[in-house]
Structures are given as structure tokens and as C-alpha cells.
Design a protein around this motif. Structure first.
Motif, PDB file in Angstrom:
ATOM      1  N   ILE A   4      25.245  56.169 -20.656  1.00  0.00           N
ATOM      2  CA  ILE A   4      24.377  54.997 -20.801  1.00  0.00           C
ATOM      3  C   ILE A   4      23.832  54.865 -22.240  1.00  0.00           C
ATOM      4  O   ILE A   4      23.303  55.989 -22.388  1.00  0.00           O
ATOM      5  CB  ILE A   4      23.191  55.049 -19.873  1.00  0.00           C
ATOM      6  CG1 ILE A   4      23.718  55.319 -18.394  1.00  0.00           C
ATOM      7  CG2 ILE A   4      22.423  53.796 -20.001  1.00  0.00           C
ATOM      8  CD1 ILE A   4      22.738  55.337 -17.140  1.00  0.00           C
ATOM      9  N   GLU A   5      23.925  53.788 -22.866  1.00  0.00           N
ATOM     10  CA  GLU A   5      23.575  53.870 -24.221  1.00  0.00           C
ATOM     11  C   GLU A   5      22.121  53.715 -23.929  1.00  0.00           C
ATOM     12  O   GLU A   5      21.311  52.753 -23.232  1.00  0.00           O
ATOM     13  CB  GLU A   5      24.036  52.487 -24.792  1.00  0.00           C
ATOM     14  CG  GLU A   5      23.241  52.198 -26.170  1.00  0.00           C
ATOM     15  CD  GLU A   5      24.027  51.618 -27.472  1.00  0.00           C
ATOM     16  OE1 GLU A   5      25.263  51.499 -27.087  1.00  0.00           O
ATOM     17  OE2 GLU A   5      23.631  51.098 -28.193  1.00  0.00           O
ATOM     18  N   ARG A   6      21.405  54.605 -24.571  1.00  0.00           N
ATOM     19  CA  ARG A   6      19.733  54.888 -24.617  1.00  0.00           C
ATOM     20  C   ARG A   6      19.329  55.098 -23.140  1.00  0.00           C
ATOM     21  O   ARG A   6      18.532  54.706 -22.725  1.00  0.00           O
ATOM     22  CB  ARG A   6      19.088  53.625 -25.142  1.00  0.00           C
ATOM     23  CG  ARG A   6      19.427  53.201 -26.546  1.00  0.00           C
ATOM     24  CD  ARG A   6      19.314  54.323 -27.396  1.00  0.00           C
ATOM     25  NE  ARG A   6      20.200  53.612 -28.733  1.00  0.00           N
ATOM     26  CZ  ARG A   6      20.122  54.679 -30.015  1.00  0.00           C
ATOM     27  NH1 ARG A   6      19.873  55.724 -29.789  1.00  0.00           N
ATOM     28  NH2 ARG A   6      20.724  54.035 -30.973  1.00  0.00           N
ATOM     29  N   GLY A   7      20.293  55.771 -22.298  1.00  0.00           N
ATOM     30  CA  GLY A   7      19.812  56.153 -21.350  1.00  0.00           C
ATOM     31  C   GLY A   7      19.385  57.560 -21.058  1.00  0.00           C
ATOM     32  O   GLY A   7      19.818  58.593 -21.516  1.00  0.00           O
ATOM     33  N   MET A  35      10.992  43.922 -34.629  1.00  0.00           N
ATOM     34  CA  MET A  35      11.698  45.109 -35.001  1.00  0.00           C
ATOM     35  C   MET A  35      12.799  45.877 -33.974  1.00  0.00           C
ATOM     36  O   MET A  35      13.728  45.300 -33.792  1.00  0.00           O
ATOM     37  CB  MET A  35      10.844  46.364 -35.480  1.00  0.00           C
ATOM     38  CG  MET A  35      10.078  45.922 -36.734  1.00  0.00           C
ATOM     39  SD  MET A  35      11.156  45.345 -38.293  1.00  0.00           S
ATOM     40  CE  MET A  35      11.514  46.938 -38.926  1.00  0.00           C
ATOM     41  N   ASP A  36      11.976  46.534 -33.324  1.00  0.00           N
ATOM     42  CA  ASP A  36      12.881  47.314 -32.014  1.00  0.00           C
ATOM     43  C   ASP A  36      11.999  48.163 -31.102  1.00  0.00           C
ATOM     44  O   ASP A  36      12.179  49.388 -31.132  1.00  0.00           O
ATOM     45  CB  ASP A  36      14.340  48.096 -32.693  1.00  0.00           C
ATOM     46  CG  ASP A  36      15.246  48.302 -31.483  1.00  0.00           C
ATOM     47  OD1 ASP A  36      15.163  47.676 -30.647  1.00  0.00           O
ATOM     48  OD2 ASP A  36      16.087  49.179 -31.799  1.00  0.00           O
ATOM     49  N   PHE A  37      11.399  47.508 -30.291  1.00  0.00           N
ATOM     50  CA  PHE A  37      10.621  48.164 -29.216  1.00  0.00           C
ATOM     51  C   PHE A  37       9.896  49.415 -29.656  1.00  0.00           C
ATOM     52  O   PHE A  37       9.991  50.740 -29.237  1.00  0.00           O
ATOM     53  CB  PHE A  37      11.692  48.718 -28.066  1.00  0.00           C
ATOM     54  CG  PHE A  37      12.529  47.498 -27.659  1.00  0.00           C
ATOM     55  CD1 PHE A  37      12.039  46.583 -26.920  1.00  0.00           C
ATOM     56  CD2 PHE A  37      14.057  47.657 -27.503  1.00  0.00           C
ATOM     57  CE1 PHE A  37      12.617  45.434 -26.392  1.00  0.00           C
ATOM     58  CE2 PHE A  37      14.753  46.597 -26.676  1.00  0.00           C
ATOM     59  CZ  PHE A  37      14.085  45.608 -26.479  1.00  0.00           C
ATOM     60  N   GLN A  62      12.806  54.258 -22.402  1.00  0.00           N
ATOM     61  CA  GLN A  62      11.916  54.604 -23.409  1.00  0.00           C
ATOM     62  C   GLN A  62      12.684  55.096 -24.559  1.00  0.00           C
ATOM     63  O   GLN A  62      12.239  56.120 -24.977  1.00  0.00           O
ATOM     64  CB  GLN A  62      10.925  55.801 -22.923  1.00  0.00           C
ATOM     65  CG  GLN A  62      10.176  55.140 -21.781  1.00  0.00           C
ATOM     66  CD  GLN A  62       9.264  56.367 -20.963  1.00  0.00           C
ATOM     67  OE1 GLN A  62       9.420  56.443 -19.759  1.00  0.00           O
ATOM     68  NE2 GLN A  62       8.407  57.118 -21.747  1.00  0.00           N
ATOM     69  N   GLU A  63      13.377  54.188 -25.217  1.00  0.00           N
ATOM     70  CA  GLU A  63      14.147  54.624 -26.581  1.00  0.00           C
ATOM     71  C   GLU A  63      13.179  55.328 -27.494  1.00  0.00           C
ATOM     72  O   GLU A  63      13.219  56.354 -28.090  1.00  0.00           O
ATOM     73  CB  GLU A  63      14.960  53.702 -27.101  1.00  0.00           C
ATOM     74  CG  GLU A  63      15.528  54.013 -28.042  1.00  0.00           C
ATOM     75  CD  GLU A  63      16.650  52.763 -28.708  1.00  0.00           C
ATOM     76  OE1 GLU A  63      16.660  51.553 -27.944  1.00  0.00           O
ATOM     77  OE2 GLU A  63      17.083  52.956 -29.693  1.00  0.00           O
ATOM     78  N   TYR A  64      12.141  54.425 -27.966  1.00  0.00           N
ATOM     79  CA  TYR A  64      11.135  54.862 -28.991  1.00  0.00           C
ATOM     80  C   TYR A  64       9.664  55.463 -28.294  1.00  0.00           C
ATOM     81  O   TYR A  64       8.811  55.607 -29.090  1.00  0.00           O
ATOM     82  CB  TYR A  64      10.908  53.885 -29.890  1.00  0.00           C
ATOM     83  CG  TYR A  64      12.191  53.096 -30.525  1.00  0.00           C
ATOM     84  CD1 TYR A  64      12.798  54.103 -31.589  1.00  0.00           C
ATOM     85  CD2 TYR A  64      13.006  52.217 -30.137  1.00  0.00           C
ATOM     86  CE1 TYR A  64      13.804  53.770 -32.401  1.00  0.00           C
ATOM     87  CE2 TYR A  64      13.984  51.799 -30.796  1.00  0.00           C
ATOM     88  CZ  TYR A  64      14.349  52.305 -31.919  1.00  0.00           C
ATOM     89  OH  TYR A  64      15.620  52.123 -32.658  1.00  0.00           O
ATOM     90  N   THR A  65       9.553  55.565 -27.303  1.00  0.00           N
ATOM     91  CA  THR A  65       8.455  55.661 -26.397  1.00  0.00           C
ATOM     92  C   THR A  65       8.658  57.212 -25.561  1.00  0.00           C
ATOM     93  O   THR A  65       8.036  57.198 -24.472  1.00  0.00           O
ATOM     94  CB  THR A  65       7.754  54.927 -25.803  1.00  0.00           C
ATOM     95  OG1 THR A  65       9.091  54.170 -24.783  1.00  0.00           O
ATOM     96  CG2 THR A  65       7.448  53.680 -26.334  1.00  0.00           C
ATOM     97  N   CYS A  89      18.733  37.453 -29.435  1.00  0.00           N
ATOM     98  CA  CYS A  89      18.465  37.044 -30.815  1.00  0.00           C
ATOM     99  C   CYS A  89      18.031  38.476 -31.693  1.00  0.00           C
ATOM    100  O   CYS A  89      17.457  38.137 -32.749  1.00  0.00           O
ATOM    101  CB  CYS A  89      17.013  36.418 -31.064  1.00  0.00           C
ATOM    102  SG  CYS A  89      17.245  34.770 -30.175  1.00  0.00           S
ATOM    103  N   PHE A  90      18.596  39.443 -31.262  1.00  0.00           N
ATOM    104  CA  PHE A  90      18.697  40.631 -31.723  1.00  0.00           C
ATOM    105  C   PHE A  90      19.375  40.735 -33.085  1.00  0.00           C
ATOM    106  O   PHE A  90      20.413  41.393 -33.178  1.00  0.00           O
ATOM    107  CB  PHE A  90      18.614  41.920 -31.048  1.00  0.00           C
ATOM    108  CG  PHE A  90      18.646  43.191 -31.425  1.00  0.00           C
ATOM    109  CD1 PHE A  90      17.221  43.319 -32.104  1.00  0.00           C
ATOM    110  CD2 PHE A  90      19.289  44.302 -31.732  1.00  0.00           C
ATOM    111  CE1 PHE A  90      17.068  44.716 -32.871  1.00  0.00           C
ATOM    112  CE2 PHE A  90      19.043  45.412 -32.150  1.00  0.00           C
ATOM    113  CZ  PHE A  90      17.897  45.793 -32.659  1.00  0.00           C
ATOM    114  N   VAL A  91      19.349  39.922 -34.189  1.00  0.00           N
ATOM    115  CA  VAL A  91      20.221  39.699 -35.242  1.00  0.00           C
ATOM    116  C   VAL A  91      19.641  40.118 -36.724  1.00  0.00           C
ATOM    117  O   VAL A  91      18.591  39.461 -36.806  1.00  0.00           O
ATOM    118  CB  VAL A  91      20.676  38.182 -35.044  1.00  0.00           C
ATOM    119  CG1 VAL A  91      21.530  37.839 -36.279  1.00  0.00           C
ATOM    120  CG2 VAL A  91      21.510  37.766 -33.766  1.00  0.00           C
TER     121      VAL A  91
END
Ligand code: GCU
Length: 698
Positions: A177-180, A383-385, A411-414, A339-341
Motif C-alpha cells: 500500500i502506498e503510504r500504508g 503542498m501535501d498533507f 498519516q504520511e506526514y503526521t 489537481c495535485f499537479v
């Protein structure tokens, strides 16, 4: 949260509140997959709550037995499918709830409880709502030391505020899982769909119980093998999974690879204006609908982080999305276009390119060009979460476009579900943010729910945080985020406190010490995490790639556009119009001016918007450098205190859960010290400024 306390330590011996008379019999008229689910949930739930499962009675439709002859019972159904349910409410009452909304009414004189909705899904949501209310009520009656006698009869009317309430799985068919952060995928293993549909059904149940009505089941980064999900190779498996979700009123979506016409179809191009390409999508989409008639549509990540997209052919996002919209339209399907471009190959020496600007710069000019079955999915921030960043200025910038807001439950960044971070307060703050797009009162929640611009499609999407882990979420308390996301999608007015209280009571029972300690831990957790990690909205400072743990310069000289620009004088990103990247101008005047000026920019975002000397004095009266030292010492101490608080609950919480959380809180406490010392030392060495309190900095 669905054990209805039957699985709590000591529950078997615990005195249950008296069962209401109506709880012994359920009367139903219609036959429908989702109504059947509602029935079985109600039967199970009441059985667990009151120790005895109700009997289900299928009465004849149009039966005319009068109220007096009826046995005490629950009557449940839709207006069209159950005449007795329909006639229990006035026309005005029925008109007040539409679609997935519902009414529950207890009639004391008839000893009846009636559950009605326009749709079977509404009936299912009503059942989960009822079971939740009854479980919560048991706590209140335990408190009062009496049964529910003398209480007002139940009368509940609910209408979901957001139309699309979606979950995105970032699962890959190899089982990763990506970021799982909660183990392997429950959907796939070794290149195949799992045969354990039971776990998927349990998941559908969890999601539906909080109000979720849509799911995409594969990673937004669609790799080679997953590109075949649209083909015979996997469609049969996808259909089986769709059936599990269908039973719980959840529509299934797939992430599709934009370059599929080439990679799957063998064409030379994926140009959205090419006739052959369009034809390929039409045919492939028809095949998907032949297998899954209620298929939701495609979720697309295109021209983002090296994924293919229309840019290759000098076309824009509207061209790309509209082509897919055309293929899906005959079947009522949707294109959800992310829209994450941004430029992920930026030169760090280039100070003019600002990743935060990118989504707005790409999409704002396309407002009004998207087909009516296209929805843009916009991350909550530019930015990104991050634990703290500004809100995306795209909210409020696209009056003529359907939009959903994207959150990240995982919680990728948290803290990656090793640290405690209850995210609902952050989501609330974002939803309550006033964009001023149509004057005061233009909050993001009103853009997400479609009301501000009267959009046809709108809602919430979020990246899931579950996996095959026994507790679903790695950190057992991270379940509160999944639960909270669903509840907030249903009703963004619920408070973070109320949601935490609900989840804790449903999950751990009503012991006041347990409730108070765990809700306290949850509600303080995000501030604590923010305290010991990247300061004042600047973000990042994590290890590259896996994003866990402190690394102040981890992304400083990288291509990803995520810089803090710290030197010996100061830190922060100048995003002002006056001297920086001009990003502040993407907001409506009220916010643009507020962020542009150092005098009015809120402290917590000061380094997101401004580059300032370490000696800059915040509104709090502290200098930036002293703020960094203080919050980091405080954050590490608070993380330690979380562990102590948890330890007080040892005898009151299931041992397996207790031990698991204790071990994680220990890791967090330890790791928070690592963060504290890395950040403080870095800035002490850069600035040469002493801590006013002369604490130990290395
Ligand atoms: C983040 C995340 C990626 C993910 C991406 C996305 O950058 O680290 O793993 O693919 O977001 O949202 O598409």
C-alpha cells in the motif's frame, strides 16, 4: 466501534439496559440488497446491545393491519417500498429528508419505532445511526443509574451534507500500500485479488457505518498490472469486490492509467483528441459497465509526479478529463480528476517557481471548461498533507467546476500511525476557513458540499489508513481518524470533541476515566505532533522518500520544491506579492492581505508565507527562535505525558490493545526527543542564539 460493547472487557457480566419493547421484532416489506444489509445489521446490533436478537417478520406489502393490532416492533423501509413506513410520517416530514437522509421515530403509544428514507441506503444509514445512539444512550443511563424510562421518545432526522463521501485506497495489486501504515492490503496479494472477501465486507461495513458511499480500490499511481483492472484479466475480480461494497450502499471506482490506450490497448498515442483513443475508452468503459452496472467512474492522477497525462500531446486537463467524461456519460459515471499537479523536477536554485502556486496556476484558467460529469479533487492544502500548511486557494477560485476536497487519513506526514495524531481538528479548521469567494460566509465546507456555487457534484474524498493489521489501522487509536472522516463527511458541523467522544465511547465503553483520558489524548495529539516537528507552517523536514522522522534539510536541495531556506539569519518561504513568489495573490482579498502582511499573518503560518529573521517577534510575544526551542521542549514532554496517561488505563482496556498502544506511545515519546534535539540543535547551530532558558541543546 461496531461491537456495541459486547466485546468490551467484562461486558458479558455487565448489566445491560432494559430492551425497549419494539426491539424484539422487525417488520419489513420490501426486498432489496441494501435493506437486507440494514436488517442484518439491526438484528446483530440489537442482539449485542440487549442480549437477544429480534425476530424478522416479512409482512405483505400494502397490508392494512391497524395500529391497535400490531405487535410492538420496528418498521423499516423506504417511502415507495413500505406503505406503513410512509404513512407513519407526514408529507412534510418525508419531504424534509431526501436521498440518503432518513427519519427515525419512536412512538411510545404504539410501542413502535419507524425508520424511513427515500432510499435503501438511507435506511441503512438510519440503522447505523440508531445503533450508535442506543449505544451512547446506554452510557448516559449507566451514569444516571437508571433505565431509559421517562426519556423523550426518539425522533431523529438526518440528511448528509455532502453528496459524495469517498474513500481512496492507495493499494497495489502486489499487496503493498502506498503510504500504508497498517500492514498489507486487504484487497490484493501477489498480483491477484484476495479470496478473503469477508475482510472486504467488514471494511464496507465499517465505512458505511460512518456514512461513506464511494470507494476507489487501487492506488492513484496506476502501475502496469493495475492498468489491466479495466480488462477481462481482472474485471471479474473487480466485480466481486464491487458486490461486497454494493451491499453496503458503496459505489466502486477505479483509478485508471491515462496512458491505457497505449499500455493496454496497443495504440500509438493517448492523445485525448484522437478519435481512436476516444473510441478505445468508450469501448473499454462499456466493458466495465457490462461487468459492474453501477460502477462509479474513474479517478485520475494525470501529469502529476511522473504519471502520464494530456500534457504529452499539448492538451490540457480539461481535454483529458472531458474525453473520459464522454466515455462514462452514457452510464452515469463520473471522472474524478486530481489537481495535485506541480513540477516535481524543480531546480532548487530557482527561487521563482513555487510548488504551492501550481494547482491554482494549472486549473484556475480552466474553470468552466470541464464536462458536467467531471469533478476536480483538490488536496486540502497547496503542498501535501503537512501537519500545518495554508488551505488550497483553489477553493473559492472555480465557480463553474464541480469539486471535492481531498484529505489524507493515512498519516504520511503526521507520524505514520506510530505517533498519535487525531486529524479531525485539522480538517475542521480547513472546512471552517472562510475563502470570501462570495463575501463573508464562503467557507470551504460550503464549497465542498456544493452549496456555495450550487454545483451538481461535490463532497469529500480521503486516502484511507487501513490495512490487514488486526486493529485495521496500525495504531489502534488511529481508527478515530477513519471514523471521524466519515462522520465529518456526513455532517461537517459536528465538533472534533463530539466525534472523539463518540468514537471512544463506542470503542472503549463508558467508563468515565477511560473516556476522559482517551479523548484528552486524541484532542491534544495534533498540537503535540506539530510542537515537536517542523515549526510555524514551514512543513517537511522529514526523511526523503519514506517521510518518517526528522531530517531538517531532507528536502532542501531536492527537486520536489519543498524548501525552508534556513540560513544563519532566518528561515521561511517568501510567498508574498511584494517580494516573494506572489502566491498570496491566489486568495481572495481578505485572506490575501492578511497573509501578505507580517503584521496580520497568523503565527502558525508565518514561515509558510514569510522569510523572517530568527529574532522576528511573533504575535505571541516570542521570537521565532525561542518559539522553536519552546515548542520542541514542550512537544517532547507532552509526548511523554501521553504515554503516562495511557498507562493509567492498564486495567481498564483490553490487554492486547493496551500493550499495542503502550508500545507505540513509548516509541512516540522516544522519537519526539529525537525530533526535539535535531530541530533545536540545527537552529541553534544555524542562528547561534541561546535558549533563554538555557536548556540542553547539542
Ligand atoms: C504524496 C505521496 C505520494 C502520492 C502523492 C499523491 O506525494 O507521497 O505517495 O502518490 O502524494 O497524492 O498522488
Amino acid at each position: 466501534w461496531l461491537s456495541y460493547h459486547a466485546e468490551l472487557p467484562g461486558a458479558k457480566g455487565a448489566a445491560r439496559t432494559a430492551a425497549p419493547l419494539w426491539s424484539r421484532l422487525i417488520d419489513v416489506q420490501e426486498q432489496h440488497l441494501v435493506i437486507d444489509t440494514a436488517l442484518s445489521e439491526l438484528k446483530q446490533g440489537l442482539g449485542k446491545l440487549y442480549g437477544e436478537q429480534p425476530v424478522i417478520h416479512h409482512s405483505q406489502s400494502q397490508s392494512t393491519d391497524s395500529g391497535e393490532q400490531r405487535k410492538p416492533s420496528i418498521r423499516l423501509g423506504t417511502w415507495a417500498g413500505n406503505n406503513q413506513v410512509a404513512s407513519a410520517f407526514t408529507e412534510t416530514e418525508r419531504a424534509a429528508v431526501q436521498g440518503e437522509g432518513f427519519i427515525i421515530r419512536e412512538d411510545d403509544s404504539l410501542q413502535e419505532l419507524v425508520i424511513g428514507s427515500e432510499t435503501p441506503q438511507g435506511v441503512l444509514y438510519a440503522v447505523f445511526h440508531l445503533l450508535r445512539e442506543l449505544t451512547l444512550k446506554q452510557g448516559k443511563s449507566e451514569e444516571a443509574g437508571s433505565a431509559l424510562d421517562g426519556e423523550k421518545p426518539l425522533f431523529i432526522t438526518e440528511q448528509p451534507v455532502n453528496q459524495l463521501r469517498m474513500i481512496n485506497q492507495w493499494d497495489n495489486v502486489d499487496g503493498s500500500i502506498e503510504r500504508g501504515y497498517a500492514g498489507r492490503s486487504i484487497f490484493y496479494e501477489n498480483g491477484e485479488f484476495t479470496q478473503d472477501l469477508g475482510r472486504i465486507r467488514d471494511y464496507a461495513r465499517l465505512l458505511a457505518s460512518t456514512g461513506i458511499n464511494a470507494i476507489s480500490i487501487n492506488n492513484v499511481n496506476v502501475h502496469k498490472q493495475e492498468s489491466l483492472f479495466l480488462t477481462e484479466r481482472y474485471l471479474g475480480d473487480v466485480a466481486k469486490v464491487a458486490a461486497e461494497f454494493r451491499a453496503y450502499g458503496i459505489r466502486l471506482f477505479l483509478c485508471a492509467n491515462y496512458a491505457s490506450p497505449i499500455e493496454v490497448g496497443g495504440l500509438q498515442t493517448a492523445d485525448p483528441l484522437d478519435q481512436q483513443v476516444r473510441e478505445w475508452w468508450n469501448i473499454q468503459t462499456a466493458k466495465v459497465y457490462a461487468a459492474i452496472p453501477d460502477f462509479g467512474g474513474y479517478l485520475i492522477k494525470a501529469d502529476s509526479e511522473n504519471r502520464p497525462g494530456p500534457f504529452t500531446y499539448n492538451r490540457d486537463h480539461a481535454d483529458g478529463a472531458n474525453m473520459l467524461a464522454e466515455a462514462l456519460r452514457p452510464f452515469g459515471g463520473l471522472v474524478i480528476w486530481r489537481c495535485f499537479v506541480y513540477n516535481c523536477k524543480q531546480d532548487w536554485r530557482d527561487r521563482t517557481t513555487d510548488r504551492a502556486r501550481a494547482a491554482y496556476d494549472h486549473f484556475k484558467p480552466l474553470d468552466g471548461r470541464f464536462a458536467d460529469n467531471v469533478i476536480l479533487q483538490i488536496k486540502n492544502g497547496p503542498m501535501d498533507f503537512q501537519v500545518r500548511e495554508a488551505v488550497s486557494p483553489l477553493f473559492g477560485a472555480m465557480e463553474n467546476t464541480n469539486q471535492v476536497i481531498e484529505f489524507q487519513i493515512t498519516q504520511e506526514y503526521t507520524g505514520q500511525q506510530r505517533h498519535l495524531a487525531y486529524l479531525v481538528p485539522q480538517w475542521k479548521e480547513i472546512l471552517d476557513f472562510d475563502t470570501y469567494a462570495k463575501g463573508k460566509g464562503s467557507e470551504i465546507k460550503r464549497i465542498a458540499d456544493g452549496s456555495l456555487y450550487q454545483r451538481q457534484y461535490s463532497g469529500f474524498a480521503a486516502v484511507s489508513n487501513i490495512g490487514a493489521d488486526a486493529s485495521w489501522t496500525g495504531h489502534p487509536l488511529a481508527q478515530a481518524n477513519l471514523y471521524g472522516y466519515g462522520r465529518l463527511g456526513w455532517n461537517p458541523e459536528l465538533s472534533a470533541e463530539a466525534i472523539a467522544d463518540e468514537w471512544v465511547r463506542l470503542t472503549f465503553g463508558h467508563d468515565e476515566q477511560v473516556v476522559e483520558r482517551i479523548t484528552g489524548m486524541l484532542l491534544s495529539s495534533l498540537d503535540i505532533y506539530e510542537n515537536y516537528t517542523a515549526p510555524l507552517g514551514v512543513g517537511w523536514m522529514v526523511n526523503p522518500d519514506h517521510h518518517y522522522g526528522p531530517n531538517v534539510d531532507g528536502y532542501e536541495y531536492s527537486k520536489w520544491g519543498t524548501y525552508h531556506f534556513a540560513d544563519c539569519h532566518g528561515i521561511g518561504v517568501d510567498r508574498t506579492v511584494k517580494s516573494g513568489t506572489g502566491y498570496t495573490s491566489q486568495y481572495h482579498a481578505e485572506n490575501a492581505t492578511r497573509y501578505e502582511s507580517l503584521e496580520t499573518c497568523p503565527d502558525e503560518l508565518i514561515l509558510f508565507f514569510h522569510h523572517v529573521p530568527y529574532t522576528h517577534v511573533l504575535h505571541s510575544g516570542k521570537t521565532v527562535i525561542q518559539h522553536i526551542y519552546d515548542t520542541h521542549f514542550e512537544g517532547a514532554a507532552q509526548a511523554e505525558a501521553l504515554l503516562e496517561t495511557w498507562r493509567e488505563l492498564e486495567v481498564k482496556v483490553d490487554t492486547v490493545i493496551f500493550d499495542k498502544v503502550a508500545a507505540l506511545q513509548e516509541e512516540q515519546a522516544d522519537h519526539a526527543k529525537e525530533w526535539r534535539d535535531m530541530i533545536n540543535t540545527y537552529f541553534y547551530r544555524k542562528s547561534g542564539i541561546q535558549d533563554e532558558q538555557a536548556r540542553k541543546i547539542y
